[in-house]
Each structure stands twice: as structure tokens, then as C-alpha cells.
Design a protein around this motif. Structure first.
Motif, short mmCIF file in Angstrom:
data_model
loop_
_atom_site.label_atom_id
_atom_site.label_comp_id
_atom_site.label_asym_id
_atom_site.label_seq_id
_atom_site.Cartn_x
_atom_site.Cartn_y
_atom_site.Cartn_z
N LEU A 283 28.37 39.51 36.05
CA LEU A 283 29.19 38.39 36.49
C LEU A 283 29.56 37.53 35.29
O LEU A 283 28.81 37.42 34.33
CB LEU A 283 28.44 37.56 37.53
CG LEU A 283 28.18 38.23 38.86
CD1 LEU A 283 27.23 37.40 39.71
CD2 LEU A 283 29.48 38.50 39.61
N GLY A 284 30.71 36.92 35.35
CA GLY A 284 31.24 36.17 34.22
C GLY A 284 32.21 36.98 33.38
O GLY A 284 32.92 36.42 32.55
N SER A 285 32.25 38.30 33.60
CA SER A 285 33.10 39.18 32.79
C SER A 285 34.56 39.12 33.23
O SER A 285 34.89 38.73 34.36
CB SER A 285 32.63 40.63 32.91
OG SER A 285 31.30 40.79 32.46
N ARG A 286 35.43 39.51 32.32
CA ARG A 286 36.84 39.74 32.63
C ARG A 286 37.10 41.24 32.56
O ARG A 286 36.78 41.88 31.57
CB ARG A 286 37.75 38.99 31.65
CG ARG A 286 39.23 39.33 31.80
CD ARG A 286 40.11 38.35 31.06
NE ARG A 286 40.13 37.06 31.73
CZ ARG A 286 40.80 35.98 31.28
NH1 ARG A 286 41.47 36.06 30.14
NH2 ARG A 286 40.77 34.85 31.95
N VAL A 287 37.69 41.77 33.62
CA VAL A 287 37.85 43.22 33.79
C VAL A 287 39.31 43.54 34.07
O VAL A 287 40.00 42.81 34.79
CB VAL A 287 36.97 43.73 34.95
CG1 VAL A 287 37.14 45.23 35.14
CG2 VAL A 287 35.51 43.38 34.71
N LEU A 288 39.78 44.64 33.50
CA LEU A 288 41.10 45.17 33.80
C LEU A 288 40.94 46.40 34.66
O LEU A 288 40.21 47.33 34.31
CB LEU A 288 41.84 45.53 32.51
CG LEU A 288 43.17 46.27 32.69
CD1 LEU A 288 44.22 45.37 33.33
CD2 LEU A 288 43.67 46.82 31.36
N LEU A 289 41.62 46.42 35.81
CA LEU A 289 41.67 47.60 36.67
C LEU A 289 43.07 48.19 36.65
O LEU A 289 44.06 47.45 36.77
CB LEU A 289 41.32 47.24 38.12
CG LEU A 289 39.90 46.81 38.45
CD1 LEU A 289 39.76 46.65 39.97
CD2 LEU A 289 38.88 47.80 37.94
N GLN A 290 43.16 49.50 36.50
CA GLN A 290 44.42 50.22 36.64
C GLN A 290 44.25 51.18 37.81
O GLN A 290 43.34 52.02 37.81
CB GLN A 290 44.76 50.97 35.35
CG GLN A 290 44.92 50.05 34.15
CD GLN A 290 45.23 50.82 32.88
OE1 GLN A 290 46.28 51.44 32.76
NE2 GLN A 290 44.30 50.77 31.92
N VAL A 291 45.12 51.02 38.81
CA VAL A 291 44.98 51.76 40.06
C VAL A 291 46.20 52.65 40.25
O VAL A 291 47.34 52.17 40.20
CB VAL A 291 44.85 50.79 41.25
CG1 VAL A 291 44.61 51.56 42.55
CG2 VAL A 291 43.73 49.78 41.00
N PRO A 292 45.99 53.96 40.46
CA PRO A 292 47.14 54.86 40.59
C PRO A 292 47.97 54.58 41.84
O PRO A 292 47.52 53.88 42.76
CB PRO A 292 46.49 56.25 40.66
CG PRO A 292 45.09 56.00 41.11
CD PRO A 292 44.70 54.65 40.58
#
Length: 310
Positions: A283-292
Motif C-alpha cells: 500500500l502507498g505504491s503507484r502502479v500502472l496497469l495495461q489491460v488488453p
């Protein structure tokens, strides 16, 4: 606006809960449970309300008066908390019991063992109107007429007739609003950010924006990239509160919680490939999601992981 999102991503925006109705406008807050025994009344409609036994955090028992229900929404603060004040745009964490006036209990988180974690705007409008301005840690009694509840259709599956007044006893456990944020001192992963494809701008702990440079390859599988690593507890299966922004592969924005002021609730499960990659991320993280692509174009989401209510 988000009609073409893949189904799993669409769940972020359309999750339904037991108290969800066609009408919606609500809010919540965050804070510690108060001591039992305090009681005050606010915004009552002049009629006699049910009496409630039980302390904050315990299953309440309602006793109804012989008189009929108030014609208008009525609110009574049974226990006043000392946490942050609820706003109409908040995501609320709450325990509650819902009961038809003078009739049966139709829902109880104390029976299911799972509090609700949802935006007040996704709930019946009586919650928003009655809980706005209350403090986290409060136990609040809501007497909700049909116009602020399930409307003229009622809710047949739950035994609620179109003319029924419904009553909720709500324990406000926590809430997250526009100021909910990821970790400002989260540690950057420069290599991950340089190879991510979609470009994320903005320092951690504040609003982020997302763009797709020309030629960014479309993902064939879900890709989860930790851009900044927080130091909180690792995400587990369950609901995660976060701030987010997204864009699809046509370059169209799919919205930003930093702009709307209402965080999102992400359903994380190992069986859901869209968010399974969040499991174990602090928690506290910044995440990038790429979804097809699914029923519509592929999407990219930047998510700041704010909290995971117990």
C-alpha cells in the motif's frame, strides 16, 4: 463515458452492494470508535423514531414505536464519533443493519461478517443525505422513506414494498475522500518507469496523469508495473481503495478520481486477471496497469494504492 471498458475494469465504476438503489448520492468518513453512551439527535422529522440497543461495533436491535414512520428522512446520532467529517463524495467503510419499519431485517453486515466499502454516491440517497456531515466513529440511525430509498419499485427480492420506510443503523468505520493519497515518499523504480510504454506524470502522493505516446504497443496480456513502491502492508485479496486515472488506446480519457474527488474501490482477487497483479504490492505504491482489449479498446490505468480496509 466508460461503456467500452473491459468488463473487469468496468467493475470499478459500477460495483453494486446490498443497499445500492437506482437513486444515489451519499458519503462517509474516517476515525476511531467513540465510547458508548453518547446520544444526540439531528435532522429528525418530528416523529418518534425506533429505539436502538447495542454499542458501536455491536449488532444493533431496533424496537419500533406504535406510531407510523416519519414522512421525511430522519436522522439520529446514537453515538458520536471523533473522526473526520463525512462528505458526499467519500468512499465509506461501514457496518450496518437494514430493516423494514416494523418488519423484518433485510440486510446486515454483522451477519455476513463483511463491512461495505463503497462510494456513498453508489448507495440509496438517504445515506448521502443522512450521513453527510457526520463523523467517522459515529453510530447513526436513518429512517428512509421510499423517495430516498428504493423508490416506487421497492425491492421485492429483499421484501421491501414500494411504500415501505426502511431503517438503517450505520456504524461509520472509516472513509476516504478527495484528500486520500498514495505515499509521497514512495521509492521510484526508474527502470520500470522508463520501459512502461504509457507515460505517467505527477509526483507520488499527488494527482497523476496518463498519456499514450504514438506507437505505444497494445498489450496482449494484463501488465502490472510498480512505478513507485510504498512501504505499507502488501495488498491481499479483497477491496482496495485507490486514486486512479485512465486512458484507452484510442487516446480517450476514461476518467480521473483526482478530478471527480471520489476514490475508487478495486476488487482484487487471484481469479481476476485485471487486478491479480496488485496482490503483494505494498500500500502507498503507484502502479500502472495495461489491460488488453475486451468488448472495447485496451486501457491503461495509473492507480495509487491508498488503503485496504480490514
Amino acid at each position: 463515458m466508460r461503456r467500452h471498458l473491459p468488463v473487469a475494469v468496468g467493475l470499478l465504476l459500477t460495483a453494486t452492494l446490498a443497499v445500492t438503489a437506482c437513486s444515489s448520492d451519499s458519503q462517509a468518513v474516517d476515525g476511531a470508535s467513540p465510547g458508548a453512551g453518547s446520544q444526540s439527535t439531528t435532522a429528525t422529522a418530528g416523529s418518534v423514531l425506533p429505539t436502538v440497543t447495542g454499542d458501536f461495533g455491536e449488532p444493533p436491535v431496533l424496537t419500533f414505536p406504535s406510531s407510523g414512520p416519519p414522512a421525511e428522512l430522519a436522522t439520529q446520532v446514537l453515538v458520536e464519533g471523533d473522526g473526520r467529517v463525512v462528505t458526499a463524495k467519500d468512499v465509506v467503510v461501514a457496518e450496518y443493519v437494514g430493516q423494514v419499519w416494523g418488519g423484518a431485517v433485510f440486510d446486515s453486515t454483522y451477519d455476513t461478517g463483511t463491512p461495505i466499502v463503497t462510494a456513498l454516491a453508489d448507495l440509496v440517497s438517504g445515506w448521502a443525505k443522512g450521513l453527510a456531515g457526520q463523523k467517522v466513529g459515529s453510530r447513526v440511525l436513518l429512517s428512509v422513506p421510499p423517495g430516498d430509498g428504493y423508490g416506487t419499485g421497492g425491492n421485492k427480492a429483499r421484501g421491501i414494498a414500494p411504500t415501505d420506510t426502511i431503517v438503517f443503523v450505520v456504524d461509520l468505520v472509516d472513509a476516504f475522500g478527495a484528500d486520500a493519497a498514495g505515499q509521497a515518499d514512495a521509492v521510484p523504480d526508474d527502470a520500470a518507469r522508463d520501459t512502461a510504454g504509457p507515460q505517467v506524470s505527477g509526483p507520488p502522493g499527488g494527482p497523476a496523469t496518463l498519456t499514450l505516446p504514438a506507437g505505444t504497443p497494445t498489450p496482449a496480456d494484463v501488465l502490472t508495473t510498480v512505478l513507485y513502491r510504498g512501504s505499507g502492508a502488501p495488498v491481499a485479496e479483497g477491496k482496495v481503495v485507490g486514486q486512479s486515472a485512465g486512458v484507452d488506446w484510442t487516446g480517450t480519457s476514461i476518467g480521473s478520481t483526482w478530478q471527480t474527488g471520489t476514490p475508487k474501490v478495486f476488487p482484487v482477487a487471484p481469479t481476476d486477471p485485471t487486478f491479480a497483479g496488485l496482490i503483494g504490492v505494498p500500500l502507498g505504491s503507484r502502479v500502472l496497469l495495461q489491460v488488453p482489449a475486451g468488448s472495447g479498446p485496451a486501457v491503461a490505468l495509473v492507480i495509487d494504492l491508498v488503503a485496504q480496509p480490514a
